[in-house]
Design an enzyme around this catalytic site. Structure first.
Site, mmCIF file in Angstrom:
data_model
loop_
_atom_site.group_PDB
_atom_site.id
_atom_site.type_symbol
_atom_site.label_atom_id
_atom_site.label_comp_id
_atom_site.label_asym_id
_atom_site.label_seq_id
_atom_site.Cartn_x
_atom_site.Cartn_y
_atom_site.Cartn_z
ATOM 1 N N ASN A 206 0.853 -1.178 0.000
ATOM 2 C CA ASN A 206 0.000 0.000 0.000
ATOM 3 C C ASN A 206 0.895 1.236 0.000
ATOM 4 O O ASN A 206 2.121 1.126 0.049
ATOM 5 C CB ASN A 206 -0.970 -0.005 1.191
ATOM 6 C CG ASN A 206 -0.270 -0.060 2.538
ATOM 7 O OD1 ASN A 206 0.801 0.536 2.736
ATOM 8 N ND2 ASN A 206 -0.860 -0.781 3.485
ATOM 9 N N ARG A 207 0.310 2.400 -0.054
ATOM 10 C CA ARG A 207 1.099 3.631 -0.177
ATOM 11 C C ARG A 207 2.034 3.829 1.020
ATOM 12 O O ARG A 207 3.200 4.211 0.852
ATOM 13 C CB ARG A 207 0.153 4.825 -0.315
ATOM 14 C CG ARG A 207 0.858 6.168 -0.436
ATOM 15 C CD ARG A 207 -0.118 7.259 -0.816
ATOM 16 N NE ARG A 207 -1.315 7.209 0.013
ATOM 17 C CZ ARG A 207 -2.426 7.882 -0.266
ATOM 18 N NH1 ARG A 207 -2.498 8.605 -1.376
ATOM 19 N NH2 ARG A 207 -3.469 7.811 0.523
ATOM 20 N N LYS A 208 1.534 3.527 2.224
ATOM 21 C CA LYS A 208 2.359 3.681 3.418
ATOM 22 C C LYS A 208 3.542 2.723 3.382
ATOM 23 O O LYS A 208 4.674 3.095 3.711
ATOM 24 C CB LYS A 208 1.514 3.428 4.665
ATOM 25 C CG LYS A 208 2.290 3.556 5.968
ATOM 26 C CD LYS A 208 1.413 3.248 7.168
ATOM 27 C CE LYS A 208 2.211 3.312 8.461
ATOM 28 N NZ LYS A 208 1.376 2.942 9.642
ATOM 29 N N GLU A 209 3.300 1.486 2.977
ATOM 30 C CA GLU A 209 4.374 0.493 2.909
ATOM 31 C C GLU A 209 5.413 0.866 1.859
ATOM 32 O O GLU A 209 6.613 0.641 2.051
ATOM 33 C CB GLU A 209 3.782 -0.889 2.605
ATOM 34 C CG GLU A 209 2.988 -1.470 3.767
ATOM 35 C CD GLU A 209 2.166 -2.688 3.378
ATOM 36 O OE1 GLU A 209 1.812 -3.473 4.278
ATOM 37 O OE2 GLU A 209 1.848 -2.834 2.180
ATOM 38 N N ASP A 276 -6.139 -8.247 1.640
ATOM 39 C CA ASP A 276 -6.294 -9.682 1.394
ATOM 40 C C ASP A 276 -7.194 -9.925 0.193
ATOM 41 O O ASP A 276 -6.940 -10.816 -0.628
ATOM 42 C CB ASP A 276 -6.901 -10.369 2.622
ATOM 43 C CG ASP A 276 -6.030 -10.226 3.867
ATOM 44 O OD1 ASP A 276 -4.809 -10.060 3.705
ATOM 45 O OD2 ASP A 276 -6.575 -10.291 4.977
#
Length: 487
Positions: A206-209, A276
């Site tokens: 995701n964007r944060k990761e 998921d």
């Protein structure tokens, strides 16, 4: 065709695909209740518990999503020698088309996350877990098991929740054997070191990761693409799909191709487990022969569905097909649901603080008595679900000449009424199983009944629900109408 209509005919390709899912399995528990006072012992809310539920989480939720899409799933993970591990094993055994291969590590603690929810909002989460890497013996056994599963599947999914199952050695071994067999590997990553996934076909941060893995700000299309390309080059990954919450997702390939897909959720209620759903839909689509952009588009659509549900929910194949056809479907058709879809809808209604009512019947030739019953039933709740006997069920109850109308016709007529919010067709002679699955707050029956003689009444009352009996409008009967017509 415009928009996503060209994908409608490709959804059926997901059914029957063979997927291997490997990763950190856990148990997600939800404790629902009301907060009406502050504890006299400390300035904290007191939760009056009304309901508790458990479901598979982590990689287990990926497996559930794959099965819901019609895939045949081989599942591999590690649990502890404890009650939670045993419960996880039992729950995996109840998932259709899923074969689980669990390594039991005696000193390991199986992961369980307990969420306490009041009035639709989480008030606390308590985790019991271990994130320690596998022991050498468990790791060797696990790798050997997974290697034996790879040749029989079309796609491998690595679901990394950072709980110690996907060690660098495990990731390397799985990716190497998969690539040697020509099997694509799709990874839902964890942590900052993406070199663990070198050789993977697709990685889905995701964007944060993405920002954490690169140490840079991941805002805007240009930054997302640049950072994804940086990781693709450094980690030796074929492609990256970056999920961006309300901004949708971006597909970036090592070949240079880029696609930005807008978000599709109309109403966001719970984002837990959305990743998921994305990776499972992506994997099943790739196994079904769709291109990466097509697969990402279907995954984006599935994500838009699941965030409107409660908890770690799944998306079913028929829901995905219906979403793609929503411009063709009438509001009436959308009110006729499978039991699985109805369970999710009922749970989301309850989480919003709405009371869910249930009534049932054959409703063969709809008459004013039926209409009055349904209107009165709807007045007793916020949302009304009608259980409808299937054709076979009606024949057993009413005789071989019934029903007059097939179940889909009866369901369509019921769904056209403003008083009815959802219709579910059931095959059994009684709605007992339907009631236990939907857990209505109000059970409604019309006619000369007592509470003791109403099917499901004891169950509804056992979890704090109510039972209501409504007087029928005299002078109307489907059976008598049929007799008149046959004269």
């Amino acid at each position: 065709m415009t928009g996503k209509q060209h994908l409608t005919g490709k959804v059926e390709a997901l059914e029957g695909t063979k997927i291997l899912c490997v990763g950190d399995v856990m148990l997600d528990r939800y404790v629902y209740g009301d907060v009406e006072r502050i504890s006299p012992e400390a300035p904290i809310p007191v939760l009056r518990v009304k309901d508790e539920r458990s479901m598979l989480g982590g990689a287990g939720n990926v497996a559930r999503n794959l099965a819901a899409l019609g895939a045949h799933v081989a599942f591999a993970s590690v649990v502890g020698a404890d009650e939670v591990g045993e419960e996880i094993e039992r729950m995996l055994g109840n998932v259709p088309h899923l074969q689980a291969s669990l390594v039991v590590e005696p000193l390991r603690r199986s992961t369980v996350k307990t969420r306490f929810v009041a009035m639709g909002q989480q008030v606390l989460r308590a985790d019991h877990e271990t994130s320690a890497a596998l022991t050498s013996a468990a790791q060797t056994e696990f790798i050997d098991r997974v290697r034996g599963l790879v040749p029989d599947v079309q796609v491998v999914v690595l679901s990394d929740y950072g709980k110690g199952v996907l060690t660098p050695e495990v990731c390397r071994a799985i990716i190497d054997v998969a690539r040697a067999a020509g099997v694509p590997v799709v990874v839902d990553p964890k942590g900052r070191d993406y070199s663990l996934y070198r050789g993977a076909s697709v990685v889905t941060p995701n964007r944060k990761e993405l920002a954490e893995a690169t140490g840079e700000n991941a805002s805007g299309d240009e930054a997302i693409v640049a950072l994804a390309r940086k990781l693709i080059g450094e980690a030796g990954i074929d492609a990256m799909i970056v999920t961006r919450s309300q901004e949708g997702m971006s597909v970036v390939m090592a070949s240079g191709e880029v696609a930005h897909l807008p978000a599709e959720a109309r109403e966001v209620f719970d984002v837990s487990g959305a990743g998921d759903t994305v990776i499972s839909t992506l994997a099943a689509s790739l196994a079904g022969g769709l291109s990466l952009v097509e697969a990402a588009s279907l995954a984006n659509t599935a994500a838009g569905i699941v965030v409107g549900k409660v908890g770690t929910a799944v998306v079913y194949l028929d829901e995905l097909a219906a979403k793609l056809r929503e411009n063709e479907l009438s509001s009436i058709e959308s009110k006729v649901a499978t039991l699985q879809a109805a369970q999710d809808v009922a749970a989301s209604w309850r989480a919003r603080g709405l009371t869910v009512g249930f009534t049932n019947g054959c409703f063969d030739l709809l008459h004013p008595g039926h209409v009055a019953l349904l209107a009165q039933s709807r007045a007793l709740c916020d949302r009304l679900i009608v259980g409808l006997n299937s054709d076979a069920s009606v024949s057993r109850l009413k005789g071989p000449t019934r029903p007059v109308q097939p179940d889909i016709a009866r369901a369509t007529v019921l769904a056209s009424l403003a008083s009815v919010d959802l219709v579910v067709i059931f095959e059994e002679d009684t709605p007992e199983n339907l009631i236990r699955s939907l857990r209505p707050d109000v059970l409604i029956k019309g006619g000369d009944y007592t509470v003791e003689t109403i099917v499901g009444a004891d169950f509804v009352q056992s979890h704090g629900g109510k039972v209501a009996i409504i007087d029928l409008v005299p002078g109307f009967s489907t059976t008598k109408t049929v007799e008149k017509l046959s004269r």
